[in-house]
Design a protein around this motif. Structure first.
Motif, PDB file in Angstrom:
ATOM      1  N   GLU A   1      -0.494   0.087 -33.790  1.00 59.27           N
ATOM      2  CA  GLU A   1       0.799   0.523 -34.319  1.00 59.27           C
ATOM      3  C   GLU A   1       0.764   0.585 -35.842  1.00 59.27           C
ATOM      4  N   ARG A   2       0.142  -0.412 -36.466  1.00 55.89           N
ATOM      5  CA  ARG A   2       0.053  -0.428 -37.929  1.00 55.89           C
ATOM      6  C   ARG A   2      -0.747   0.759 -38.448  1.00 55.89           C
ATOM      7  N   MET A   3      -1.865   1.056 -37.779  1.00 55.21           N
ATOM      8  CA  MET A   3      -2.698   2.174 -38.221  1.00 55.21           C
ATOM      9  C   MET A   3      -1.978   3.508 -38.019  1.00 55.21           C
ATOM     10  N   ALA A   4      -1.266   3.642 -36.917  1.00 53.48           N
ATOM     11  CA  ALA A   4      -0.535   4.883 -36.665  1.00 53.48           C
ATOM     12  C   ALA A   4       0.571   5.079 -37.693  1.00 53.48           C
ATOM     13  N   ALA A   5       1.309   3.997 -37.984  1.00 54.02           N
ATOM     14  CA  ALA A   5       2.382   4.088 -38.969  1.00 54.02           C
ATOM     15  C   ALA A   5       1.821   4.410 -40.352  1.00 54.02           C
ATOM     16  N   ALA A   6       0.696   3.802 -40.712  1.00 57.01           N
ATOM     17  CA  ALA A   6       0.088   4.075 -42.009  1.00 57.01           C
ATOM     18  C   ALA A   6      -0.335   5.538 -42.135  1.00 57.01           C
ATOM     19  N   ALA A   7      -0.686   6.157 -41.003  1.00 55.72           N
ATOM     20  CA  ALA A   7      -1.072   7.568 -41.011  1.00 55.72           C
ATOM     21  C   ALA A   7       0.138   8.494 -41.007  1.00 55.72           C
ATOM     22  N   GLY A   8       1.346   7.929 -40.860  1.00 56.83           N
ATOM     23  CA  GLY A   8       2.560   8.715 -40.910  1.00 56.83           C
ATOM     24  C   GLY A   8       3.206   9.016 -39.581  1.00 56.83           C
ATOM     25  N   ALA A   9       2.640   8.494 -38.479  1.00 59.52           N
ATOM     26  CA  ALA A   9       3.213   8.753 -37.155  1.00 59.52           C
ATOM     27  C   ALA A   9       4.517   7.990 -36.976  1.00 59.52           C
ATOM     28  N   VAL A  10       5.374   8.487 -36.071  1.00 63.74           N
ATOM     29  CA  VAL A  10       6.659   7.832 -35.817  1.00 63.74           C
ATOM     30  C   VAL A  10       6.711   7.174 -34.450  1.00 63.74           C
ATOM     31  N   ALA A  11       5.824   7.578 -33.543  1.00 58.78           N
ATOM     32  CA  ALA A  11       5.812   6.997 -32.197  1.00 58.78           C
ATOM     33  C   ALA A  11       4.379   6.943 -31.698  1.00 58.78           C
ATOM     34  N   LEU A  12       4.157   6.020 -30.752  1.00 59.11           N
ATOM     35  CA  LEU A  12       2.830   5.795 -30.185  1.00 59.11           C
ATOM     36  C   LEU A  12       2.946   5.865 -28.662  1.00 59.11           C
ATOM     37  N   LEU A  13       2.129   6.713 -28.046  1.00 61.69           N
ATOM     38  CA  LEU A  13       2.099   6.820 -26.590  1.00 61.69           C
ATOM     39  C   LEU A  13       0.702   6.429 -26.120  1.00 61.69           C
ATOM     40  N   THR A  14       0.607   5.466 -25.193  1.00 60.27           N
ATOM     41  CA  THR A  14      -0.683   4.931 -24.798  1.00 60.27           C
ATOM     42  C   THR A  14      -1.071   5.383 -23.393  1.00 60.27           C
ATOM     43  N   LEU A  15      -2.392   5.533 -23.206  1.00 57.67           N
ATOM     44  CA  LEU A  15      -2.975   5.957 -21.938  1.00 57.67           C
ATOM     45  C   LEU A  15      -3.851   4.839 -21.386  1.00 57.67           C
ATOM     46  N   LYS A  16      -3.791   4.639 -20.093  1.00 58.75           N
ATOM     47  CA  LYS A  16      -4.595   3.593 -19.457  1.00 58.75           C
ATOM     48  C   LYS A  16      -5.801   4.220 -18.759  1.00 58.75           C
ATOM     49  N   SER A  17      -6.963   3.998 -19.347  1.00 61.87           N
ATOM     50  CA  SER A  17      -8.201   4.457 -18.732  1.00 61.87           C
ATOM     51  C   SER A  17      -8.520   3.583 -17.527  1.00 61.87           C
ATOM     52  N   PRO A  18      -9.466   4.008 -16.674  1.00 58.25           N
ATOM     53  CA  PRO A  18      -9.850   3.153 -15.540  1.00 58.25           C
ATOM     54  C   PRO A  18     -10.301   1.761 -15.979  1.00 58.25           C
ATOM     55  N   GLU A  19     -10.991   1.654 -17.134  1.00 62.88           N
ATOM     56  CA  GLU A  19     -11.409   0.328 -17.591  1.00 62.88           C
ATOM     57  C   GLU A  19     -10.207  -0.534 -17.928  1.00 62.88           C
ATOM     58  N   ARG A  20      -9.227   0.041 -18.641  1.00 62.36           N
ATOM     59  CA  ARG A  20      -8.053  -0.752 -19.008  1.00 62.36           C
ATOM     60  C   ARG A  20      -7.241  -1.153 -17.781  1.00 62.36           C
ATOM     61  N   GLU A  21      -7.284  -0.334 -16.747  1.00 62.19           N
ATOM     62  CA  GLU A  21      -6.572  -0.665 -15.510  1.00 62.19           C
ATOM     63  C   GLU A  21      -7.040  -2.000 -14.941  1.00 62.19           C
ATOM     64  N   GLN A  22      -8.310  -2.355 -15.198  1.00 59.68           N
ATOM     65  CA  GLN A  22      -8.827  -3.613 -14.663  1.00 59.68           C
ATOM     66  C   GLN A  22      -8.145  -4.817 -15.301  1.00 59.68           C
ATOM     67  N   PHE A  23      -7.767  -4.680 -16.594  1.00 55.99           N
ATOM     68  CA  PHE A  23      -7.233  -5.822 -17.343  1.00 55.99           C
ATOM     69  C   PHE A  23      -5.726  -5.739 -17.559  1.00 55.99           C
ATOM     70  N   SER A  24      -5.217  -4.530 -17.652  1.00 55.96           N
ATOM     71  CA  SER A  24      -3.806  -4.334 -17.973  1.00 55.96           C
ATOM     72  C   SER A  24      -3.285  -3.159 -17.159  1.00 55.96           C
ATOM     73  N   PRO A  25      -3.041  -3.368 -15.867  1.00 58.09           N
ATOM     74  CA  PRO A  25      -2.734  -2.247 -14.975  1.00 58.09           C
ATOM     75  C   PRO A  25      -1.393  -1.588 -15.261  1.00 58.09           C
ATOM     76  N   TRP A  26      -1.347  -0.304 -14.968  1.00 54.67           N
ATOM     77  CA  TRP A  26      -0.117   0.461 -15.128  1.00 54.67           C
ATOM     78  C   TRP A  26       1.015  -0.138 -14.317  1.00 54.67           C
ATOM     79  N   GLU A  27       0.729  -0.618 -13.141  1.00 57.57           N
ATOM     80  CA  GLU A  27       1.785  -1.164 -12.293  1.00 57.57           C
ATOM     81  C   GLU A  27       2.481  -2.336 -12.976  1.00 57.57           C
ATOM     82  N   ARG A  28       1.712  -3.172 -13.666  1.00 58.74           N
ATOM     83  CA  ARG A  28       2.317  -4.297 -14.377  1.00 58.74           C
ATOM     84  C   ARG A  28       3.135  -3.809 -15.570  1.00 58.74           C
ATOM     85  N   ALA A  29       2.590  -2.845 -16.327  1.00 65.24           N
ATOM     86  CA  ALA A  29       3.320  -2.305 -17.480  1.00 65.24           C
ATOM     87  C   ALA A  29       4.603  -1.620 -17.046  1.00 65.24           C
ATOM     88  N   ARG A  30       4.523  -0.903 -15.942  1.00 61.17           N
ATOM     89  CA  ARG A  30       5.691  -0.177 -15.429  1.00 61.17           C
ATOM     90  C   ARG A  30       6.857  -1.117 -15.157  1.00 61.17           C
TER      91      ARG A  30
END
Length: 546
Positions: A185-214
């Protein structure tokens, strides 16, 4: 801190019984005492210990009482064992989110908690964010690693879409640092972005699943009453997790296969590009300003040369509290992290009962770790002892006492002379160091040692290694059952098959680490040529790597 007379009586009885049991123990770590502390702190009476609740206040009073019993002192800048942490509880109004993606083919409306996941605004009660979208790969700028996902892309005033995590080519600890969402978030804001949208790759699903985030992200959350203490400069307005079908549809409209991007990211950084879409987020939030408390006790050092140097032992006092739809609505957090606090209390008791330590030891029960490391972040921004005097931080998070472990995964150890101390402590309990089995999870940035690491202090985040037992057998079933069915669930309670003899060995290891760091003639030092030290402590003293 508690206004219920019945609870006062229960607490008084509990304090007396625990005090009597503890004072009868010798100056050695007791599995029975760890069990007693864990049982009280994870009792239904405390209703989950979520920061800012009465249950958390009871837990804080309990820890402060134990500190007083052991003869610990308030930190030098405080008159008692509490450090107030101001926070804002934020929640979404009913039907308070409307999220749209707009393309040439039309506008698609998506539902929060089903298609996308976003929480309440940390800063405004009503807002609308309307922005074009840009894919920026991992969303990382790491000059020291010659990596810049923002190079050649104009994201000013736009919403950036990023992969969660960090490249596997990054050194382990730096991979953890650059995976941390607040860092992105800090890096995105420093670059001038206003919002951050994240994608869950299959690897990230193992540790931080979409179902839990949802399920979890739309729930009420905690934040700062103004700005994060460690943040200067612009801030991201909203962070949104895209569900798998939304992500697939969005990239297909841009002529890209998201699964191919996920696959490519495992070997090389995906190139960024403008997405032929814009997002519109309308959000109505409710804010309630309140506070919680860190609980801090100091065992003063016994050596005049070293007493102004501090070893910090940090353990989070709160438990994760999530959706409450089942029959059991109380998230007791026995393993995570009543057991960690219990082990820390035992180390404090044994050190104070014995000859103490040459350096001062600051025992730190942190607030709101589960909501974003808020208690430790606040302490680092408002330290009760000078940060320059803190020479090491040992984090005690989780009591994985399910098997007679033969190894310790000592995260962070390989970067400083804490490695030597941890190795000796492991040998003292008949264990060895073992490598991190899940480096992609980024655990070094997922507990209270992380804010201290970012200001250049050597840290250690150890836990027993999964599976390997001292008799040479593999014992993974109970561990894996906890991870898959009980972690961050109401069933993380005293009914789990915890082994208190194993908890005692874990406590003995932590004690040996703390005593070793506190009594050595040299303060822990970063190793020469260490990549983590180069980022966070470029001017600190170095030691030769053995």
């Amino acid at each position: 801190m508690v206004d219920n007379p019945g609870l006062h009586a229960i607490l008084a009885i509990a304090f007396v019984l625990i005090a009597q049991a503890v004072m009868a123990e010798a100056a050695t770590v007791s599995g029975a005492a760890i069990k007693a502390h864990t049982a009280f702190l994870s009792d239904d009476l405390l209703e989950g210990r979520e920061a800012g609740t009465k249950g958390y206040d009871i837990a804080a009073a309990y820890v402060a009482t134990q500190f007083a019993l052991y003869g610990l002192k308030p930190a030098r800048a405080s008159s008692d064992f509490y450090q107030k942490v101001p926070l804002r509880r934020r929640s979404l109004q009913p039907d308070g989110v409307r999220f749209e993606l707009r393309t040439k083919s039309g506008t698609q409306l998506y539902q929060n908690g089903r298609d996308i996941a976003v929480d309440a605004s940390p800063s405004t009660l009503e807002e609308v964010i309307d922005a074009e979208m840009v894919f920026v790969g991992w969303g990382i700028r790491a000059p020291g690693l010659r990596h810049d996902d923002y190079a050649g892309l104009n994201v000013k005033g736009k919403a950036v879409v990023i992969l969660e995590g960090a490249p596997a080519s990054f050194p382990g600890a730096l991979r953890a640092h650059y995976s941390w969402i607040q860092q992105k978030e800090r890096m995105a804001a420093a670059a001038g972005a206003v919002a951050l949208l994240t994608l869950k790759s299959p690897e990230r699903e193992q540790f931080s699943p979409w179902e839990r985030a949802r399920q979890a992200r739309p729930l009420p959350a905690l934040g700062w009453t103004d700005r994060a203490p460690s943040v200067n400069g612009p801030a991201i307005k909203a962070t949104i997790t895209l569900g798998p079908e939304v992500a697939r549809s969005l990239f297909a409209r841009a002529g890209h296969d998201i699964d191919e991007i996920y696959q490519q990211s495992t070997s090389s950084p995906p190139r960024g590009f403008n997405l032929p879409a814009s997002m519109r987020l309308s959000r109505r939030s409710v804010h309630e300003d309140s506070s919680t408390a860190n609980v801090i006790g100091v065992l003063p050092g016994t050596d005049a040369r070293f007493k102004d140097e501090y070893i910090v032992v940090a353990s989070h006092l709160d438990a994760w509290v999530g959706p409450k739809g089942g029959a059991d609505t109380i998230y007791n957090g026995a393993v995570d992290n009543a057991g960690g606090i219990a082990a820390m209390l035992e180390v404090a008791r044994v050190l104070s009962t014995g000859d103490g330590a040459k350096r001062s030891v600051l025992f730190f029960a942190t607030a709101a770790e589960e909501k974003g490391l808020f208690g430790s972040e606040y302490f680092v921004a408002h330290p009760l002892v000078p940060l320059d005097d803190i020479v090491a931080v040992i984090s005690v998070d989780g009591l994985m006492a399910f098997h007679d472990f033969a190894g310790i995964v000592a995260l962070g150890a390989e970067h400083s002379t804490l490695e030597e101390i941890s190795l000796a402590a492991a040998r003292s309990v008949d264990a060895i160091h073992m490598p991190d089995p899940i480096p992609g999870r980024g655990n070094l940035a997922l507990s209270d040692q992380y804010p201290f690491l970012r200001v250049g202090i050597p840290v250690l985040f150890p836990n027993p290694a999964r599976g390997n037992s001292r008799n040479g057998s593999e014992d993974v079933a109970t561990w894996d059952d906890y991870e898959s069915r009980h972690y961050h669930q109401p069933s993380d309670d005293m009914k789990l098959p915890l082994r208190w003899d194993v908890a005692q060995r874990s406590g003995e290891y932590i004690y040996a680490v703390v005593a070793g760091a506190a009594n050595r003639p040299h303060r822990p030092r970063w190793y020469e040529g260490d990549e983590l030290a180069a980022v966070f402590a470029p001017t600190a003293d170095r030691a030769k790597r053995p």
